[in-house]
Scaffold this motif. Structure first.
Motif, PDB file in Angstrom:
ATOM      1  N   GLY A  68      -5.406  -7.535   9.629  1.00 36.32           N
ATOM      2  CA  GLY A  68      -6.219  -7.585   8.410  1.00 36.32           C
ATOM      3  C   GLY A  68      -6.008  -6.443   7.432  1.00 36.32           C
ATOM      4  N   ALA A  69      -5.052  -5.549   7.705  1.00 35.55           N
ATOM      5  CA  ALA A  69      -4.793  -4.469   6.733  1.00 35.55           C
ATOM      6  C   ALA A  69      -4.227  -5.067   5.449  1.00 35.55           C
ATOM      7  CB  ALA A  69      -3.818  -3.445   7.314  1.00 35.55           C
ATOM      8  N   PHE A  70      -3.331  -6.038   5.603  1.00 36.00           N
ATOM      9  CA  PHE A  70      -2.854  -6.779   4.429  1.00 36.00           C
ATOM     10  C   PHE A  70      -3.755  -7.994   4.312  1.00 36.00           C
ATOM     11  CE2 PHE A  70      -0.284  -9.886   2.151  1.00 36.00           C
ATOM     12  CZ  PHE A  70       0.156  -9.118   1.088  1.00 36.00           C
TER      13      PHE A  70
ATOM     14  N   ALA B  23       3.924 -11.138  -4.294  1.00 35.26           N
ATOM     15  CA  ALA B  23       4.553 -12.082  -5.231  1.00 35.26           C
ATOM     16  C   ALA B  23       5.879 -11.573  -5.804  1.00 35.26           C
ATOM     17  CB  ALA B  23       3.591 -12.411  -6.366  1.00 35.26           C
ATOM     18  N   LYS B  24       5.986 -10.283  -6.030  1.00 36.56           N
ATOM     19  CA  LYS B  24       7.245  -9.750  -6.573  1.00 36.56           C
ATOM     20  C   LYS B  24       8.368  -9.973  -5.564  1.00 36.56           C
ATOM     21  CE  LYS B  24       5.990  -5.510  -7.656  1.00 36.56           C
ATOM     22  NZ  LYS B  24       4.526  -5.335  -7.569  1.00 36.56           N
ATOM     23  N   GLY B  25       8.071  -9.682  -4.307  1.00 37.64           N
ATOM     24  CA  GLY B  25       9.066  -9.906  -3.259  1.00 37.64           C
ATOM     25  C   GLY B  25       9.459 -11.369  -3.177  1.00 37.64           C
TER      26      GLY B  25
ATOM     27  N   SER C 185      -5.497   5.373  -4.796  1.00 40.56           N
ATOM     28  CA  SER C 185      -4.305   4.565  -5.045  1.00 40.56           C
ATOM     29  C   SER C 185      -4.653   3.080  -5.048  1.00 40.56           C
ATOM     30  CB  SER C 185      -3.246   4.867  -3.991  1.00 40.56           C
ATOM     31  OG  SER C 185      -3.590   4.224  -2.800  1.00 40.56           O
ATOM     32  N   HIS C 186      -3.703   2.269  -5.452  1.00 41.80           N
ATOM     33  CA  HIS C 186      -3.989   0.842  -5.665  1.00 41.80           C
ATOM     34  C   HIS C 186      -3.913  -0.014  -4.403  1.00 41.80           C
ATOM     35  CE1 HIS C 186       0.414  -0.554  -6.371  1.00 41.80           C
ATOM     36  NE2 HIS C 186       0.395   0.572  -5.697  1.00 41.80           N
ATOM     37  N   GLU C 187      -3.703   0.616  -3.243  1.00 45.19           N
ATOM     38  CA  GLU C 187      -3.819  -0.138  -2.005  1.00 45.19           C
ATOM     39  C   GLU C 187      -5.255   0.018  -1.510  1.00 45.19           C
ATOM     40  OE1 GLU C 187      -1.109   2.073  -2.192  1.00 45.19           O
ATOM     41  OE2 GLU C 187       0.422   0.537  -2.547  1.00 45.19           O
ATOM     42  N   ILE C 188      -5.909  -1.099  -1.296  1.00 41.97           N
ATOM     43  CA  ILE C 188      -7.315  -1.070  -0.881  1.00 41.97           C
ATOM     44  C   ILE C 188      -7.408  -1.391   0.607  1.00 41.97           C
ATOM     45  CG2 ILE C 188      -9.608  -2.089  -1.261  1.00 41.97           C
ATOM     46  CD1 ILE C 188      -8.573  -0.720  -3.785  1.00 41.97           C
ATOM     47  N   ASP C 189      -8.160  -0.588   1.320  1.00 42.87           N
ATOM     48  CA  ASP C 189      -8.357  -0.849   2.743  1.00 42.87           C
ATOM     49  C   ASP C 189      -9.468  -1.896   2.902  1.00 42.87           C
ATOM     50  OD1 ASP C 189      -8.959  -0.836   5.431  1.00 42.87           O
ATOM     51  OD2 ASP C 189      -8.574   1.319   5.656  1.00 42.87           O
TER      52      ASP C 189
ATOM     53  N   VAL D 120      -8.437 -13.905  -4.878  1.00 43.03           N
ATOM     54  CA  VAL D 120      -7.120 -13.674  -4.283  1.00 43.03           C
ATOM     55  C   VAL D 120      -6.216 -12.934  -5.262  1.00 43.03           C
ATOM     56  CG1 VAL D 120      -5.035 -14.805  -3.403  1.00 43.03           C
ATOM     57  CG2 VAL D 120      -7.299 -15.689  -2.781  1.00 43.03           C
ATOM     58  N   ASP D 121      -5.574 -11.894  -4.768  1.00 41.91           N
ATOM     59  CA  ASP D 121      -4.642 -11.102  -5.564  1.00 41.91           C
ATOM     60  C   ASP D 121      -3.317 -11.063  -4.791  1.00 41.91           C
ATOM     61  OD1 ASP D 121      -3.154  -9.153  -6.790  1.00 41.91           O
ATOM     62  OD2 ASP D 121      -4.593  -7.535  -6.479  1.00 41.91           O
ATOM     63  N   LEU D 122      -2.269 -11.586  -5.385  1.00 41.92           N
ATOM     64  CA  LEU D 122      -0.985 -11.658  -4.674  1.00 41.92           C
ATOM     65  C   LEU D 122       0.011 -10.607  -5.153  1.00 41.92           C
ATOM     66  CD1 LEU D 122      -0.771 -15.560  -4.463  1.00 41.92           C
ATOM     67  CD2 LEU D 122      -1.344 -13.952  -2.633  1.00 41.92           C
TER      68      LEU D 122
ATOM     69  N   GLY E  20       9.187  -1.369  -1.181  1.00 37.71           N
ATOM     70  CA  GLY E  20       8.489  -0.100  -1.001  1.00 37.71           C
ATOM     71  C   GLY E  20       7.044  -0.196  -1.446  1.00 37.71           C
ATOM     72  N   SER E  21       6.269   0.727  -0.946  1.00 40.87           N
ATOM     73  CA  SER E  21       4.871   0.798  -1.351  1.00 40.87           C
ATOM     74  C   SER E  21       4.500   2.276  -1.308  1.00 40.87           C
ATOM     75  CB  SER E  21       4.044   0.000  -0.343  1.00 40.87           C
ATOM     76  OG  SER E  21       2.725  -0.107  -0.772  1.00 40.87           O
ATOM     77  N   GLY E  22       3.743   2.727  -2.281  1.00 39.03           N
ATOM     78  CA  GLY E  22       3.425   4.150  -2.278  1.00 39.03           C
ATOM     79  C   GLY E  22       2.140   4.457  -3.025  1.00 39.03           C
TER      80      GLY E  22
ATOM     81  N   ALA F 261       5.221  -3.606   3.606  1.00 41.56           N
ATOM     82  CA  ALA F 261       5.131  -2.239   3.065  1.00 41.56           C
ATOM     83  C   ALA F 261       3.689  -1.940   2.651  1.00 41.56           C
ATOM     84  CB  ALA F 261       6.090  -2.064   1.893  1.00 41.56           C
ATOM     85  N   THR F 262       3.040  -2.905   2.021  1.00 42.87           N
ATOM     86  CA  THR F 262       1.633  -2.714   1.633  1.00 42.87           C
ATOM     87  C   THR F 262       0.755  -2.594   2.881  1.00 42.87           C
ATOM     88  OG1 THR F 262       2.033  -3.991  -0.366  1.00 42.87           O
ATOM     89  CG2 THR F 262      -0.254  -3.680   0.257  1.00 42.87           C
ATOM     90  N   ALA F 263       1.020  -3.446   3.872  1.00 42.62           N
ATOM     91  CA  ALA F 263       0.245  -3.399   5.124  1.00 42.62           C
ATOM     92  C   ALA F 263       0.362  -2.018   5.767  1.00 42.62           C
ATOM     93  CB  ALA F 263       0.742  -4.476   6.083  1.00 42.62           C
TER      94      ALA F 263
HETATM   95  P1  ADP Z   1       3.568  -2.349  -5.830  1.00 42.56           P
HETATM   96  O1  ADP Z   1       2.819  -3.435  -6.548  1.00 42.56           O
HETATM   97  O2  ADP Z   1       3.615  -1.062  -6.577  1.00 42.56           O
HETATM   98  O3  ADP Z   1       4.876  -2.769  -5.282  1.00 42.56           O
HETATM   99  P2  ADP Z   1       2.349  -2.836  -3.355  1.00 42.56           P
HETATM  100  O4  ADP Z   1       3.440  -3.751  -2.984  1.00 42.56           O
HETATM  101  O5  ADP Z   1       1.844  -1.897  -2.316  1.00 42.56           O
HETATM  102  O6  ADP Z   1       2.698  -1.975  -4.599  1.00 42.56           O
HETATM  103  O7  ADP Z   1       1.152  -3.752  -3.810  1.00 42.56           O
HETATM  104  C1  ADP Z   1      -0.063  -3.194  -4.168  1.00 42.56           C
HETATM  105  C2  ADP Z   1      -0.919  -4.250  -4.807  1.00 42.56           C
HETATM  106  O8  ADP Z   1      -1.353  -5.178  -3.803  1.00 42.56           O
HETATM  107  C3  ADP Z   1      -2.179  -3.681  -5.412  1.00 42.56           C
HETATM  108  O9  ADP Z   1      -1.984  -3.347  -6.770  1.00 42.56           O
HETATM  109  C4  ADP Z   1      -3.157  -4.814  -5.243  1.00 42.56           C
HETATM  110  O10 ADP Z   1      -3.024  -5.714  -6.329  1.00 42.56           O
HETATM  111  C5  ADP Z   1      -2.710  -5.486  -3.987  1.00 42.56           C
HETATM  112  N1  ADP Z   1      -3.413  -4.971  -2.795  1.00 42.56           N
HETATM  113  C6  ADP Z   1      -4.126  -3.826  -2.668  1.00 42.56           C
HETATM  114  N2  ADP Z   1      -4.598  -3.673  -1.434  1.00 42.56           N
HETATM  115  C7  ADP Z   1      -4.162  -4.756  -0.726  1.00 42.56           C
HETATM  116  C8  ADP Z   1      -4.336  -5.173   0.630  1.00 42.56           C
HETATM  117  N3  ADP Z   1      -5.024  -4.461   1.506  1.00 42.56           N
HETATM  118  N4  ADP Z   1      -3.756  -6.346   1.000  1.00 42.56           N
HETATM  119  C9  ADP Z   1      -3.056  -7.086   0.103  1.00 42.56           C
HETATM  120  N5  ADP Z   1      -2.853  -6.741  -1.178  1.00 42.56           N
HETATM  121  C10 ADP Z   1      -3.411  -5.590  -1.597  1.00 42.56           C
END
Ligand code: ADP
Ligand code: MG
Length: 352
Positions: free
Chosen positions: A120-122, A187-189, A272-276, A181-183, A256-258, A304-306
Motif C-alpha cells: 500500500g505504499a504505492f 502514467a509517464k512510464g 515532497s510530492h510523494e504522499i505516504d 485517483v491520481d496516476l 526515478g523518483s526523488g 520508484a515512487t513506492a
Molecule cells: P515524478 O512525477 O517526479 O516522476 P514520481 O514518479 O515519484 O515523481 O510520482 C510522484 C507523483 O505520484 C506525485 O506527484 C503524486 O501525483 C503521485 N503520488 C504521490 N504519492 C503517491 C503514492 N503514495 N502512490 C501513488 N502515487 C503517488
C-alpha cells in the motif's frame, strides 16, 4: 505571488531547462540520430532514434508521436483536463461501474500490483491528499494554509487501493469510496512504454525515449556505442552527474523518483510530492532519490515512487527480496550523499 507559487514557478522553469527529471543523457551525439522533443503530461519528452524506419517520414513520425501522447494525456490520464477519462471516473458515483479504456484498465491493474507488492505504499487513490498538499491540478497553497489534521484524517478514510474495483472481464472499474485517483506516479512510464511499442512496431532497433525522466532505451548509438544515461545528484541546483551507467545494448526501462525537485519548504522542513498513504503526509526521510531498472517503464515508474514512500530500509528489503535493479541515494546527515545499489543494478554500472 505566494512563496509556494514562486517555488513552483521556479521548479517549472528548472525542469524545462533540465529537460528531464533526474536522468541526463551524456555525450549527445550529433550525427546519425533523429531527435524529437516536446511537452506532455506537464513535463517534457525527448526521443532519439538511430535507425529511421523507411516506411514513414520524420514528419509522419512526429505527427504520430504527438497524437499518441496527446491522447494518453488529455483524453485519458490527465487530472488537469476536466473531461479526461480519469477526471470523469473521479466524478463517477460510488458503486456504479464505469466502462474503462484498455489503457486505463492496464495502468490501474499494474498500479494495483505495485500497491500489493509495496503493502500500500504505492496507492493511486491517494490523490485527494496529493491535492490537499498542493501537488495536484489546482494550485493550493500549503505554505499559506497548512492542511489541518482533521482534513488529512477525513481524506485518509477513503484512501485504499482495494476500494477501487477492477472487473477485467467486463472492462469496468468501480469507485468503492470517495477517493480521487491520481496516476502521475505511473502514467509517464506507461506513455514511455507506449512510445516504445510504437517504435518497435516500426522496426526501430535503437532508440532512447524519455518523458519527464522516465526512460526506455534499446540498442545502441551510431557506431555501436552504448547509451550512457547518468544519474543526477539529488539537488535542485544546476544538474550534476552522480553516477553514469551503461546499457551495453540491453533493452531497459529506467525511472526515478526523488524529493529534491517537486517540493515546498515551510520552516526549514521539506514537503515532497510523494504522499505516504499510511499517514496522509508528504514523505520525509533520509532517502533522497531512487532509480529503478525494469523491462517496463510503467512498472519502474511506480516502483520508484513506492520505494520513495517506503523509505530506505523497507525499500531496500523489498528490492532485495524481489531481485529488482534499484539505486538508492540517501543522506544520513543531510549533507553528504551515500548510495546503496542492488546487485541487479550493479550489472549496469560502468567499469571503465
Ligand atoms: P515524478 O512525477 O517526479 O516522476 P514520481 O514518479 O515519484 O515523481 O510520482 C510522484 C507523483 O505520484 C506525485 O506527484 C503524486 O501525483 C503521485 N503520488 C504521490 N504519492 C503517491 C503514492 N503514495 N502512490 C501513488 N502515487 C503517488
Ligand atoms: Mg514514479
Amino acid at each position: 505571488m505566494s512563496d509556494f507559487l514562486r517555488k513552483h514557478a521556479y521548479l517549472i522553469i528548472i525542469s524545462l531547462v533540465l529537460l528531464s527529471g533526474g536522468i541526463l543523457l551524456l555525450a549527445r551525439t550529433s550525427g546519425g540520430i533523429q531527435q524529437l522533443s516536446g511537452y506532455t503530461m506537464g513535463t517534457t519528452y525527448h526521443i532519439q532514434i538511430v535507425d529511421m524506419p523507411t516506411a514513414l517520414s520524420s514528419e509522419e513520425i512526429a505527427t504520430d508521436v504527438s497524437a499518441l501522447l496527446l491522447a494518453l494525456d488529455i483524453r485519458i490520464f490527465s487530472t488537469y483536463a476536466a473531461d479526461s477519462e480519469l477526471s470523469r471516473f473521479n466524478k463517477q458515483p460510488l458503486n456504479q461501474p464505469f466502462a474503462a479504456s484498455s489503457e486505463l484498465l492496464a495502468v490501474l491493474t499494474l498500479a494495483r500490483e505495485i500497491a500489493e507488492l509495496s503493502d500500500g505504499a504505492f496507492d493511486v487513490t491517494v490523490g485527494g491528499l496529493v491535492n490537499l498538499w498542493g501537488f495536484g491540478p489546482s494550485l493550493q497553497v500549503p505554505g499559506d494554509e497548512f492542511p489541518q489534521q482533521r482534513e488529512i484524517d477525513s481524506l485518509l478514510q477513503s484512501v485504499g487501493y482495494e476500494l477501487l474495483k477492477i472487473d477485467q472481464a467486463r472492462a469496468e472499474i468501480t469507485r468503492g469510496a470517495e477517493f480521487y485517483v491520481d496516476l502521475s506516479g505511473i502514467a509517464k512510464g506507461y506513455a514511455v512504454d507506449q512510445l516504445a511499442a510504437y517504435f518497435d512496431g516500426l522496426g526501430v532497433e535503437n532508440y532512447f525515449l524519455e518523458i519527464g525522466g522516465e526512460l526506455k532505451i534499446k540498442g545502441e548509438k551510431p557506431g555501436a556505442i552504448s547509451w550512457v544515461p547518468a544519474i543526477e545528484t539529488p539537488l535542485d541546483s544546476t544538474p550534476q552527474i552522480y553516477e553514469v551507467f551503461s546499457t551495453n545494448g540491453a533493452e531497459i526501462a529506467v525511472a526515478g523518483s526523488g524529493d529534491y525537485r517537486n517540493y515546498f519548504e515551510v520552516d526549514g522542513l521539506r514537503y515532497s510530492h510523494e504522499i505516504d498513504p499510511r499517514n496522509g503526509r508528504p514523505v520525509s526521510h533520509s532517502l533522497a532519490a531512487v532509480y529503478v531498472i525494469d523491462d517496463s517503464a510503467a512498472r519502474a515508474d511506480a516502483l520508484a515512487t513506492a520505494y520513495m514512500v517506503l523509505g530506505l530500509e523497507a525499500a531496500r528489503e523489498l528490492a532485495q527480496a524481489t531481485a529488482q535493479a534499484a539505486y538508492f541515494i540517501y543522506t544520513s546527515d543531510g549533507v553528504e550523499f551515500r548510495d546503496y545499489v542492488t546487485p541487479e543494478f550493479t550489472d549496469y554500472l560502468r567499469t571503465d
